[in-house]
Write a protein that holds these residues in place. Sequence first.
Motif, short mmCIF file in Angstrom:
data_model
loop_
_atom_site.label_atom_id
_atom_site.label_comp_id
_atom_site.label_asym_id
_atom_site.label_seq_id
_atom_site.Cartn_x
_atom_site.Cartn_y
_atom_site.Cartn_z
N UNK A 145 0.84 -1.19 0.00
CA UNK A 145 0.00 0.00 0.00
C UNK A 145 0.88 1.25 0.00
N UNK A 146 0.89 1.97 -1.12
CA UNK A 146 1.66 3.20 -1.21
C UNK A 146 1.04 4.27 -0.32
N UNK A 147 1.89 4.99 0.43
CA UNK A 147 1.36 6.02 1.32
C UNK A 147 2.13 7.33 1.24
N UNK A 148 3.26 7.36 0.50
CA UNK A 148 4.00 8.62 0.39
C UNK A 148 4.89 8.60 -0.85
N UNK A 149 4.92 9.74 -1.53
CA UNK A 149 5.80 9.94 -2.69
C UNK A 149 6.88 10.93 -2.26
N UNK A 150 8.13 10.56 -2.48
CA UNK A 150 9.23 11.44 -2.07
C UNK A 150 9.80 12.18 -3.27
N UNK A 151 10.30 13.38 -3.01
CA UNK A 151 10.77 14.29 -4.06
C UNK A 151 12.23 14.65 -3.82
N UNK A 152 13.03 14.65 -4.86
CA UNK A 152 14.40 15.14 -4.79
C UNK A 152 14.37 16.66 -4.68
N UNK A 153 14.92 17.19 -3.61
CA UNK A 153 14.81 18.63 -3.36
C UNK A 153 15.48 19.47 -4.45
N UNK A 154 16.54 18.94 -5.06
CA UNK A 154 17.28 19.71 -6.06
C UNK A 154 16.61 19.70 -7.42
N UNK A 155 16.20 18.51 -7.88
CA UNK A 155 15.65 18.39 -9.24
C UNK A 155 14.14 18.52 -9.29
N UNK A 156 13.48 18.38 -8.14
CA UNK A 156 12.00 18.36 -8.05
C UNK A 156 11.39 17.13 -8.71
N UNK A 158 -0.37 13.03 -19.89
CA UNK A 158 -0.58 12.65 -18.49
C UNK A 158 0.69 12.75 -17.67
N UNK A 159 1.64 13.57 -18.14
CA UNK A 159 2.85 13.85 -17.37
C UNK A 159 2.61 15.04 -16.46
N UNK A 160 2.99 14.90 -15.21
CA UNK A 160 2.82 15.99 -14.25
C UNK A 160 3.52 17.25 -14.72
N UNK A 161 2.84 18.39 -14.58
CA UNK A 161 3.48 19.66 -14.89
C UNK A 161 4.62 19.95 -13.91
N UNK A 162 4.51 19.43 -12.69
CA UNK A 162 5.41 19.81 -11.61
C UNK A 162 6.65 18.93 -11.51
N UNK A 163 6.54 17.67 -11.94
CA UNK A 163 7.62 16.70 -11.74
C UNK A 163 7.84 15.96 -13.05
N UNK A 164 9.02 16.13 -13.62
CA UNK A 164 9.26 15.70 -15.00
C UNK A 164 9.21 14.19 -15.19
N UNK A 165 9.36 13.43 -14.12
CA UNK A 165 9.38 11.96 -14.26
C UNK A 165 8.16 11.30 -13.64
N UNK A 166 7.09 12.06 -13.44
CA UNK A 166 5.87 11.53 -12.82
C UNK A 166 4.70 11.61 -13.80
#
Length: 623
Positions: free
Chosen positions: A298-309, A580-588
Amino acid sequence: MDNSTKQYDVVIVGGGWAGSLLAYKLSSANKKVLVLEAGIAIDGLITNPDENQLETGSRAEFMDDFFMAMAKTPESPYVQNYNAPRPAVLDIRPVTSPPAPEDCADPIKSINNGYFIQKGPIPFGSTYERRGGGTSWHWLGTSLRMMPNDFKMKSVYNKAVDWPLTYEDLSNYYDEAEFEIGVSADVDEQKIHGITFSDGYVYPMAKIPPTILDNTMDKALANVTFDGSSLKVTGTPAGRNGVPNQLKDGSFYDNGRRQCQGNTNCTPICPIQAKYDATISMAKALMTGNVDIIYQAVAFNITIDEATKEVNGVEYKTYDKIDGPSTGTFTATGTKYVIAAHAIEAAKLLLMSNKQLPNGVANHSLQVGKNLMDHPMYLGWGLMPKPVYPFRGPLSTSGIEGPRDGAFRSERASFRIEIGNEGWNWPAGAPYNQVIDMVSPLPPDKSGKPTIGIFGSQLRKNIQSVFTRQFRIGFLIEQLPDDNCYIVPSKTCVDNLGVPRPEIHYSFDNYTMEGFKAAAAATETIFKAVDADNKTGIPVGDGGVFTYEGVKYYSQGAGHVMGTHRMGFTNEDSVTDANMKSWDHDNLYLVGCGSFPTTATSNPTLTMAALTFKAADAILKSF
């Protein structure tokens, strides 16, 4: 199975419709894929048989549960999983009832009273499944294409928003989706309201033959119109096996599945898998050797690289038993990430992931969780003057598509009309409830004390007279995106793993309620044309109740959950681009019916599948 230290090309959250199709297409292109599935494993799809997989399911077990269930609801074959809960019919409450219990000290007891935290003012009445294959287990099989105008509601009708793509952009992907699912339909019959096909295109299989009810209505409605729209009956494209068609290369389509045998329980389960479900695509994905699945994750959190977003991990909890504690917390890592976890669960996950981003992941636009939509259903039912012999064949084989588009969409919602082959089963619980009422009817004062009913030859006569003439129609009504309809993670109620449950805020605007008003009027037109006795009233279950212009309407959910992470033209008013690519995160990427900017009226599954293949191509090109 701990794959937390293994690097993948793509990590997919969700092994249902979109996740399975993505896994198949990406793995076929030699990409290494990890699928995190919250639900239990399905026999035949277990990739780690040597490990102690305590929870599994199979079609045979599901069928046994279905046969034993008194109420044949979409959930009846499937046991509730308290670590990956799904909503149940108990969630459908009239607005006069109190809100769902907020005291969730006992998650299991609370979930049994309804997984959704309903905040209304109208209850959200649709359900979904969280297991391998997801909601594809209990879909009806309807595989309609959207129409060209459905993609441009703003520019044509000055309503809502346009999609960031056109029908033409999706046409080839519709072809691909229809062949993967195995759709039975007739091209010429589906050329309505601007729907076009590539030269020489044929559906994989010939359309499912019409029923006696279909033919009866077709004859009576051939020249009838409503509000300028034709009420002509046409066959409904279906994701179930009919007679294979001969293709352009001279071969005949063959997907290896059985031909439909006419079992009238496509919803909630096809006993012979004549109907497509997503485990078929997942099985083919596993055969590539490029896919790993972790069930009960069960996924409960997505983590983000602070530098690359960019996203750099998905945290998930595992469990052994559906009512047991978590057995560990891990992180899945990859190059690309796809959330394919159903419109409600995907939005919940994005909004829960707020440790690094206060508004949640992918939510610069503040549109995540917003614009929750369905196809609210208006049901009409009655008795034909002569027998039409329902309760045989697939649940629906034909419909009325004329009212799906027209100038009226500037003023009110459009709808398509589904013709049901299951008598009054959906609205009135036939034959179960009605046989009980015949044998032991309640007295007029509703005291609950049984009175003498009918038995023997008189009971048989009543059954033969009433049940053979029953029919129902269902209106799938267009709903526009609305900020007042949204989902957020509950701050007080959690599931058995401590993961917040969805809090649902839901209502109808005047546009949709005008659609209900038109549906009621169209029901009168149709019943008059077929010379039927109109018995439409309060459906069993007493779904969403609302009053419009002094008239009370009863709404049922269609199970078509859309919106919550819509695609669009800019990052200011949408969550993803047309791929369907996130505007905010290039690999999501966010894939599924949550991507829909508007609902139109067609059952969304085929369009979701087409969009999934489009997203897969975009992901492959991004490497």
